[in-house]
Design an enzyme around this catalytic site. Structure first.
Site, PDB file in Angstrom:
ATOM      1  N   ASN A   9      75.971  19.726 -27.162  1.00  9.57           N
ATOM      2  CA  ASN A   9      75.947  19.398 -25.738  1.00  9.57           C
ATOM      3  C   ASN A   9      77.031  20.219 -25.051  1.00  9.57           C
ATOM      4  OD1 ASN A   9      75.892  18.247 -23.196  1.00  9.57           O
ATOM      5  ND2 ASN A   9      76.792  16.299 -23.838  1.00  9.57           N
ATOM      6  N   LYS A  11      77.663  20.448 -21.987  1.00 15.04           N
ATOM      7  CA  LYS A  11      78.162  19.796 -20.784  1.00 15.04           C
ATOM      8  C   LYS A  11      78.229  20.823 -19.641  1.00 15.04           C
ATOM      9  CE  LYS A  11      80.416  16.329 -23.607  1.00 15.04           C
ATOM     10  NZ  LYS A  11      81.579  15.425 -23.798  1.00 15.04           N
ATOM     11  N   HIS A  98      73.853   9.701 -21.649  1.00 18.70           N
ATOM     12  CA  HIS A  98      75.166  10.070 -22.174  1.00 18.70           C
ATOM     13  C   HIS A  98      76.228   9.234 -21.471  1.00 18.70           C
ATOM     14  CE1 HIS A  98      78.762  12.445 -23.052  1.00 18.70           C
ATOM     15  NE2 HIS A  98      78.087  12.968 -24.052  1.00 18.70           N
ATOM     16  N   GLU A 100      78.944   9.898 -20.202  1.00 13.21           N
ATOM     17  CA  GLU A 100      79.459  10.488 -18.962  1.00 13.21           C
ATOM     18  C   GLU A 100      78.484  10.282 -17.803  1.00 13.21           C
ATOM     19  OE1 GLU A 100      81.914  13.707 -21.607  1.00 13.21           O
ATOM     20  OE2 GLU A 100      80.104  14.362 -20.563  1.00 13.21           O
ATOM     21  N   GLU A 170      77.367   6.912 -29.531  1.00  9.84           N
ATOM     22  CA  GLU A 170      78.621   7.462 -29.021  1.00  9.84           C
ATOM     23  C   GLU A 170      79.671   6.359 -28.920  1.00  9.84           C
ATOM     24  OE1 GLU A 170      77.927  10.525 -25.603  1.00  9.84           O
ATOM     25  OE2 GLU A 170      76.968   8.646 -25.051  1.00  9.84           O
ATOM     26  N   GLY A 176      85.976  13.237 -26.645  1.00 13.88           N
ATOM     27  CA  GLY A 176      86.943  14.078 -25.966  1.00 13.88           C
ATOM     28  C   GLY A 176      88.382  13.630 -26.125  1.00 13.88           C
ATOM     29  N   SER A 216      83.429  13.031 -31.327  1.00 11.05           N
ATOM     30  CA  SER A 216      84.431  13.976 -31.843  1.00 11.05           C
ATOM     31  C   SER A 216      84.137  14.424 -33.272  1.00 11.05           C
ATOM     32  CB  SER A 216      85.837  13.372 -31.752  1.00 11.05           C
ATOM     33  OG  SER A 216      86.202  13.153 -30.408  1.00 11.05           O
ATOM     34  N   GLY A 238      82.607  19.409 -27.588  1.00 13.54           N
ATOM     35  CA  GLY A 238      83.477  20.578 -27.517  1.00 13.54           C
ATOM     36  C   GLY A 238      83.247  21.608 -28.601  1.00 13.54           C
TER      37      GLY A 238
END
Length: 254
Positions: A9, A11, A98, A100, A170, A176, A216, A238
């Site tokens: 992802n 983002k 998600h 977020e 998640e 993050g 993560s 990330g």
């Protein structure tokens, strides 16, 4: 045998040329180094999808996905992207729900149920995200939260529809932050999710559902996480922006 998937992802990262560069590296690395049957999925910003699909033509290990879709088929929704548009450029997956999107854009289970219906109606595969916050885990309500996200978000689907879903767990407290749920913590939740799917549908549907870990995950912990019996891959944030790291996570299944 359920499918093993590692989904990246991106983002809101990478401009157009940066995205093409990273993806080209990923294609070459995966072709050279991945020996298993696992599937890699890259969920990029909308601007990249068409070009990445073209780069991936002829590849059978890599698919493309979007990070969101609107619940309506079309209409006066300035700035939004429909599932039909996503399908038309050759993507196969769409991330829905998600953390977020839930946190920053107020998406709730009712809305996500509608989005799921629209994505499935356009022959796309939802990667449906569920998970608890740190406060919910500390209050020991995380199982209730996850069950309600399943019940209200996707358990209205029939067996055939549900079989097209990928679930991503998640732990919001591990996204993050550099904090990762232990492999035992992650396995406990994945097993709970599979048990709830079996109770709603049947054991065969549950056994065939791919459940990804989305907190993560990195090249150092991927193999330990993926070795758990109910963890079928990862939804990678990330680390998916770095071709070497993403490929090494995909290779954790080799």
């Amino acid at each position: 045998m359920r499918k093993k998937i590692v989904a990246g992802n991106w983002k809101m990262n990478l401009d157009y040329n940066e995205g093409l560069s990273v993806f080209s590296e990923v294609i070459n690395m995966i072709n050279d180094e991945v020996t298993g049957t696992q599937e890699a999925v890259v969920c990029s910003p909308f601007i990249h999808i068409h070009s990445l699909v073209q780069l991936a033509k002829g590849q059978n290990r890599i698919s493309l996905g979007a990070q969101n879709a609107h619940q309506a088929e079309s209409g006066a929704y300035t700035g939004e992207i429909s599932a039909k548009m996503i399908k038309s450029v050759g993507a196969a997956y769409v991330i829905l729900g998600h953390s977020e999107r839930r946190q920053y854009f107020g998406e709730n289970n009712e809305l996500l149920a509608k989005k799921t219906d629209t994505v499935l109606a356009n022959d796309l595969k939802p990667i449906f995200c569920i998970g608890e916050t740190l406060q919910e885990r500390e209050a020991n309500t995380h199982f209730d939260i996850i069950k309600s996200q399943l019940v209200e978000g996707v358990f209205h689907l029939d067996t055939t529809q549900f079989s097209k879903l990928v679930i991503a767990y998640e732990p919001v407290w591990a996204i993050g932050t550099g904090v990762t749920a232990s492999s035992d913590q992650a396995q406990e939740i994945h097993a709970f999710i599979r048990k709830e799917i079996a109770a709603k549908y049947n054991q065969t549907v549950a056994d065939n559902t791919t459940i990804l870990y989305g907190g993560s995950c990195n090249p150092k912990n991927a193999a330990e996480l993926f070795a758990q019996p109910d963890i079928d891959g990862g939804l990678i944030g990330g680390a998916s922006l770095k071709s070497r790291d993403f490929t090494d996570i995909v290779k954790a299944f080799n």
